[in-house]
Each structure stands twice: as structure tokens, then as C-alpha cells.
Design an enzyme around this catalytic site. Sequence first.
Site, PDB file in Angstrom:
ATOM      1  N   SER A 106       0.817  -1.213   0.000  1.00 47.78           N
ATOM      2  CA  SER A 106       0.000   0.000   0.000  1.00 47.78           C
ATOM      3  C   SER A 106       0.853   1.267   0.000  1.00 47.78           C
ATOM      4  O   SER A 106       1.932   1.304   0.600  1.00 47.78           O
ATOM      5  CB  SER A 106      -0.897  -0.003   1.238  1.00 47.78           C
ATOM      6  OG  SER A 106      -1.552   1.240   1.411  1.00 47.78           O
ATOM      7  N   TYR A 130      -2.211   5.652  -4.522  1.00 52.10           N
ATOM      8  CA  TYR A 130      -3.212   6.718  -4.469  1.00 52.10           C
ATOM      9  C   TYR A 130      -2.588   7.941  -5.130  1.00 52.10           C
ATOM     10  O   TYR A 130      -1.413   8.254  -4.886  1.00 52.10           O
ATOM     11  CB  TYR A 130      -3.561   7.083  -3.026  1.00 52.10           C
ATOM     12  CG  TYR A 130      -4.359   6.059  -2.271  1.00 52.10           C
ATOM     13  CD1 TYR A 130      -5.681   5.794  -2.604  1.00 52.10           C
ATOM     14  CD2 TYR A 130      -3.800   5.362  -1.201  1.00 52.10           C
ATOM     15  CE1 TYR A 130      -6.427   4.865  -1.889  1.00 52.10           C
ATOM     16  CE2 TYR A 130      -4.533   4.437  -0.482  1.00 52.10           C
ATOM     17  CZ  TYR A 130      -5.844   4.196  -0.830  1.00 52.10           C
ATOM     18  OH  TYR A 130      -6.581   3.282  -0.130  1.00 52.10           O
ATOM     19  N   LYS A 226      -7.765  -0.849  -9.707  1.00 53.37           N
ATOM     20  CA  LYS A 226      -8.477  -1.512  -8.605  1.00 53.37           C
ATOM     21  C   LYS A 226      -9.685  -0.676  -8.193  1.00 53.37           C
ATOM     22  O   LYS A 226      -9.576   0.539  -8.027  1.00 53.37           O
ATOM     23  CB  LYS A 226      -7.513  -1.682  -7.423  1.00 53.37           C
ATOM     24  CG  LYS A 226      -8.126  -2.228  -6.143  1.00 53.37           C
ATOM     25  CD  LYS A 226      -7.054  -2.331  -5.065  1.00 53.37           C
ATOM     26  CE  LYS A 226      -7.605  -2.848  -3.755  1.00 53.37           C
ATOM     27  NZ  LYS A 226      -8.454  -1.850  -3.067  1.00 53.37           N
ATOM     28  N   HIS A 250     -13.275  -1.958  -2.073  1.00 51.11           N
ATOM     29  CA  HIS A 250     -12.437  -1.472  -0.970  1.00 51.11           C
ATOM     30  C   HIS A 250     -12.843  -2.127   0.350  1.00 51.11           C
ATOM     31  O   HIS A 250     -12.809  -1.496   1.411  1.00 51.11           O
ATOM     32  CB  HIS A 250     -12.531   0.057  -0.857  1.00 51.11           C
ATOM     33  CG  HIS A 250     -11.231   0.720  -0.515  1.00 51.11           C
ATOM     34  ND1 HIS A 250     -10.368   1.208  -1.461  1.00 51.11           N
ATOM     35  CD2 HIS A 250     -10.626   0.954   0.678  1.00 51.11           C
ATOM     36  CE1 HIS A 250      -9.309   1.736  -0.861  1.00 51.11           C
ATOM     37  NE2 HIS A 250      -9.442   1.572   0.447  1.00 51.11           N
TER      38      HIS A 250
END
Length: 355
Positions: A106, A130, A226, A250
Site C-alpha cells: 500500500s 493513491y 483496482k 475497498h
Amino acid sequence: MAMVCLSDFEAYARKYLPKIAWDFFAAGADDCSTRDENILAYKRIHFQPRMLRDVSLMDIRTKLLGTEISFPVGIAPTGFHQLAWPDGEKSTARAARAMNTCYIASTYSTCTLEEISAAAPGGLRWFQLYIHRKREVSQQLVQRAEASGFQGLVLTADVPYTGKRRADLRNGFLLPPHMKPKNLEGAFEGDDRSEYGLPPNSLDPSVTWSDIYWLRSLTHLPIIVKGIVTKEDAELAVRHGVQGIIVSNHGGRQLDGGPATIDALVEVVEAVQGRVEVYLDGGIRKGSDILKALALGAKCVFIGRPALWGLAYKGEEGLQDVLRILQEEFRLSMALAGCATVSEIGPHLVRFSKL
């Protein structure tokens, strides 16, 4: 107590993790309907097993974008693994390498990309991204991931804003002072910090499909998107040149009331027509769940919360235990359904309940 299934690890983590950490990992958005539906949806799918098939020799290997893994389960990107185990994502990476499967690290790891890479050299790793308003931060992360030997870039598409997670709000969740989103250290100096150790509203809500082209200009890594749950977005993903899609909501942490991922899988698979690989996360708790997902067209599934339960139990060793249990359950489910190889799994194996 003998740990014989994933719910044993869940019970252990619930009992021994600090409440604020357990709630952070367990939380869904709003009423948690989608989080719970991810699991319940599997109960509506039934097997149509075939008998008297030779399953004396089993082959459960598969490939992700051409790289072989030992069985079709990888580790989904989740944040802040040090909340579960002191070594955090380094333990996760080592367990994935030991089990010869894929770990998606992540953006919000409590270890750096470089630390994760060094902990398990030679392992199959993808990096989840992100995109932040400060675009140079995201650009540097992509370049660091490629330089550190990560082999895929996973763009999370379903977080223009963070979902409302009531448990975190009630608990006043804050990362402990000694933990940080290490990949972003120094990226936002001088700014106020939110509960996740970053400035409030640092994510970029203006991201669109055209940003796939921007990412492509930064890296040679394959791009996997995703957070897709509709055929329309699956078609857009293919049109914009991604190499893979993860059907994901999520873990039910974003829009509550969306479809369970196993229910969304079918239309995504039909839409892409084999042009890109399709994976799934959300709700995988047993080997038979993996078999159902593959029967409906997933190439591989990824586990999120169960990986954290394994870490909470015994770190790297506990996560290997979780993966090993899933591996053996999947092998047994395949054999009992009459499949000796992953290539024999198909939609003929399952039917949906009429209830």
C-alpha cells in the site's frame, strides 16, 4: 487452540489487538452493508461438482501477467501493518515470498517501499498507488516503486474521498506517534496532519481515466486498476490500456450499498472478453470461495483483512499459516469439485441460488 480456519485467526485478532486497531481494520463504511455482503454473497453460490474425475495429481499453480505463483491467492493492499505486528509490511513481504505469491504493498505502508523490497528480495510485489493533489509526490512514488523492483502498479480508483467509517470516528482514530505512512515521510512538511498521518484532503478527487496516460508516461510497469464493479468501467479500463482489473469495493469501506465483488465479477469478466486479466478481492474466507471466484472468471483473488489477522497472530509465520490453510482448502475444494488443474475450473461448476 489449533488454528484450523480463517475465522480462528479473526477471533484471535479481535481478542488481542487493541480495540482502536481492530476497529480500524474491521471497519466498513456507514452501516457496513457492503462489507458484510461481500461475505454473504458467496453463500448464494452453489457448486455443481463432477464425479469420477482423476484428481490424484493436483496442479493449483497459476500466472499473474506471466509470472507463476503457487496458487491463485495474493495479498491485497491494506494500510498500516505495524498496527498488527511490529515488523509490519516487511513481515508481509517475507510471508508472500515464502508462499510464492504476490503482495500488493500500500501507499500507506508503515515501512518504505525500499524496506519492503529489501526484506524479501526476489518476491513478486506490486505497488498500490493513491494519486495525491501534490502530483509530484505520486510521481516520485511510482519511480521509487520501479527502482525498488516492484513489478506492477495498482491504481486505486474508488477513493476520491475517504468513506465514512463510523468506528474510527467514535474511537478518534489516530496513528500512534511512532507510526507513520513511511512512503510519504517529508512529502507534506509543515502541513497539518489528519488521523492517518497526512494532511486532510490530500487525495486528488479530480483524477479521471485520462490520468492512466499520465501514469503510463512515468513507468514501464504494467498498470492494474483496482475498484471496478461495473461493465462500463471495465470497458473504459480496457480502452485506456490497463493490463489488469481488480474487482473491488475497498472491502466495503467506501460507498456502502454497492454490490458484493463476487456479484460484480460476472459482468466485468463478460465486458473485458479476455483482453485483460481480471482479479477480485473482498469476502474471501475459505478455499471454496476462491474456487467460486475462479469459476466465475477471476484469474486470482486477493485477501485483505485475513492477512492482517495472520500478522496479528504470529507475524510472518501467522500470515504463512493463513495462506497455507487457504492453499490446502482450495486444493481440496478443487479435487472434490472434479478439477485437477486450474484450467479445468469454469462456470459449469457453479449456479446461483434462486432465493
